[in-house]
Design a protein around this motif. Structure first.
Motif, PDB file in Angstrom:
ATOM      1  N   LEU A 150      74.604  50.983  55.824  1.00 10.71           N
ATOM      2  CA  LEU A 150      74.655  50.191  56.854  1.00 10.71           C
ATOM      3  C   LEU A 150      73.280  49.449  57.065  1.00 10.71           C
ATOM      4  CD1 LEU A 150      76.576  52.530  59.325  1.00 10.71           C
ATOM      5  CD2 LEU A 150      77.359  50.763  57.839  1.00 10.71           C
ATOM      6  N   GLY A 151      72.323  49.945  56.351  1.00 11.60           N
ATOM      7  CA  GLY A 151      70.998  49.374  56.522  1.00 11.60           C
ATOM      8  C   GLY A 151      70.154  49.775  57.660  1.00 11.60           C
ATOM      9  N   LEU A 152      70.406  50.898  58.215  1.00 13.13           N
ATOM     10  CA  LEU A 152      69.674  51.157  59.484  1.00 13.13           C
ATOM     11  C   LEU A 152      68.456  52.068  59.042  1.00 13.13           C
ATOM     12  CD1 LEU A 152      72.665  52.887  61.597  1.00 13.13           C
ATOM     13  CD2 LEU A 152      71.743  50.963  61.687  1.00 13.13           C
ATOM     14  N   SER A 153      67.729  51.799  59.866  1.00 13.26           N
ATOM     15  CA  SER A 153      66.066  52.224  59.571  1.00 13.26           C
ATOM     16  C   SER A 153      66.005  53.570  59.659  1.00 13.26           C
ATOM     17  CB  SER A 153      65.256  51.406  60.235  1.00 13.26           C
ATOM     18  OG  SER A 153      63.888  52.127  60.536  1.00 13.26           O
ATOM     19  N   PHE A 154      65.673  54.478  58.428  1.00 12.29           N
ATOM     20  CA  PHE A 154      65.248  55.800  58.593  1.00 12.29           C
ATOM     21  C   PHE A 154      64.036  56.143  59.056  1.00 12.29           C
ATOM     22  CE2 PHE A 154      63.821  59.534  56.055  1.00 12.29           C
ATOM     23  CZ  PHE A 154      64.500  60.498  56.638  1.00 12.29           C
ATOM     24  N   GLN A 155      63.716  56.832  60.108  1.00 13.66           N
ATOM     25  CA  GLN A 155      62.368  56.830  60.671  1.00 13.66           C
ATOM     26  C   GLN A 155      61.563  58.188  60.439  1.00 13.66           C
ATOM     27  OE1 GLN A 155      62.495  54.853  64.357  1.00 13.66           O
ATOM     28  NE2 GLN A 155      62.615  52.929  62.992  1.00 13.66           N
ATOM     29  N   GLY A 156      62.168  59.339  59.453  1.00 18.54           N
ATOM     30  CA  GLY A 156      61.819  60.387  59.244  1.00 18.54           C
ATOM     31  C   GLY A 156      62.510  61.645  59.951  1.00 18.54           C
ATOM     32  N   THR A 157      62.180  62.651  59.827  1.00 15.53           N
ATOM     33  CA  THR A 157      62.928  63.772  60.568  1.00 15.53           C
ATOM     34  C   THR A 157      61.974  64.572  61.393  1.00 15.53           C
ATOM     35  OG1 THR A 157      62.344  65.397  58.559  1.00 15.53           O
ATOM     36  CG2 THR A 157      64.321  64.157  58.246  1.00 15.53           C
ATOM     37  N   ASP A 158      62.710  65.268  62.220  1.00 15.15           N
ATOM     38  CA  ASP A 158      62.054  66.165  63.210  1.00 15.15           C
ATOM     39  C   ASP A 158      62.571  67.463  63.199  1.00 15.15           C
ATOM     40  OD1 ASP A 158      60.425  67.108  65.400  1.00 15.15           O
ATOM     41  OD2 ASP A 158      61.260  65.729  66.767  1.00 15.15           O
ATOM     42  N   THR A 159      61.874  68.745  63.241  1.00 13.88           N
ATOM     43  CA  THR A 159      62.555  69.776  63.075  1.00 13.88           C
ATOM     44  C   THR A 159      62.168  70.611  64.591  1.00 13.88           C
ATOM     45  OG1 THR A 159      61.921  70.506  60.863  1.00 13.88           O
ATOM     46  CG2 THR A 159      62.551  72.323  62.145  1.00 13.88           C
ATOM     47  N   VAL A 160      63.364  71.077  65.181  1.00 11.59           N
ATOM     48  CA  VAL A 160      63.640  71.819  66.259  1.00 11.59           C
ATOM     49  C   VAL A 160      63.790  73.018  65.976  1.00 11.59           C
ATOM     50  CG1 VAL A 160      64.393  71.871  68.776  1.00 11.59           C
ATOM     51  CG2 VAL A 160      64.342  69.425  67.528  1.00 11.59           C
ATOM     52  N   GLU A 161      62.665  74.090  65.895  1.00 10.43           N
ATOM     53  CA  GLU A 161      62.812  75.116  65.567  1.00 10.43           C
ATOM     54  C   GLU A 161      63.951  76.313  66.404  1.00 10.43           C
ATOM     55  OE1 GLU A 161      62.698  77.083  62.996  1.00 10.43           O
ATOM     56  OE2 GLU A 161      61.398  75.524  61.749  1.00 10.43           O
ATOM     57  N   ALA A 162      63.586  76.102  67.987  1.00  8.33           N
ATOM     58  CA  ALA A 162      64.418  76.667  68.754  1.00  8.33           C
ATOM     59  C   ALA A 162      65.889  76.381  68.562  1.00  8.33           C
ATOM     60  CB  ALA A 162      64.072  76.148  70.302  1.00  8.33           C
ATOM     61  N   GLN A 163      66.227  75.399  68.110  1.00  6.88           N
ATOM     62  CA  GLN A 163      67.574  75.055  67.860  1.00  6.88           C
ATOM     63  C   GLN A 163      68.078  75.201  66.542  1.00  6.88           C
ATOM     64  OE1 GLN A 163      70.426  74.217  70.105  1.00  6.88           O
ATOM     65  NE2 GLN A 163      69.002  75.428  71.212  1.00  6.88           N
ATOM     66  N   LYS A 164      67.309  75.564  65.622  1.00 10.34           N
ATOM     67  CA  LYS A 164      67.448  75.704  64.268  1.00 10.34           C
ATOM     68  C   LYS A 164      68.043  74.737  63.790  1.00 10.34           C
ATOM     69  CE  LYS A 164      67.917  80.631  64.832  1.00 10.34           C
ATOM     70  NZ  LYS A 164      68.577  81.648  64.777  1.00 10.34           N
TER      71      LYS A 164
END
Ligand code: ZN
Length: 133
Positions: free
Chosen positions: A27-41
């Motif tokens: 689709l060509g959407l821009s991937f902006q990296g990931t974020d980990t939310v430990e409290a929500q696993k």
């Protein structure tokens, strides 16, 4: 309550690495990296689409809420998030209307947003998130 827009659509995936191929490469959407939310696993990745975003969700643990969702319903659409002007006011109003909430108080989600989930039993089966950023 003042709903400003659809903030994002949450999509449960087994792996963001695999899942992002469709959203970014096809689709060509821009991937902006990931974020980990430990409290929500959960590990999240947001892909902006106009004024909204697509959020991919990968569980970090077999007992996390996203893993449980996939176990029950499979991968795919998981929740819709509405951006509200004031999340505390919105939750207060929903409580007054007798709406069942998963989060009684806002908590901090991906990207530092204040978020809270409504119970799907109260919404006709759709997991609804409110967020304020
Ligand atoms: Zn979300």
């Amino acid at each position: 309550m003042e709903i400003l827009k659809i903030d994002h659509l949450g999509i449960a995936v087994n792996s963001i690495d695999d899942g992002k191929n469709f959203w970014s490469d096809v689709l060509g959407l821009s991937f902006q990296g990931t974020d980990t939310v430990e409290a929500q696993k959960v590990i999240t990745a947001f892909f902006p689409v106009g004024e909204s975003e697509v959020e991919l969700l990968e569980s970090t643990s077999p007992d996390g809420p996203v893993a449980k969702f996939i176990e029950k319903k499979g991968t795919g659409f998981q929740h819709v998030a509405f951006r509200v002007a004031n999340i505390e006011d919105a939750l207060k109003e929903l409580k007054e209307k007798g709406i069942q909430l998963i989060d009684q108080q806002p908590r901090i989600g991906a990207g530092g947003a204040k978020i809270a989930f409504l119970h799907p039993k109260a919404t006709g089966g759709v997991l609804v998130e409110l967020c304020e950023r």
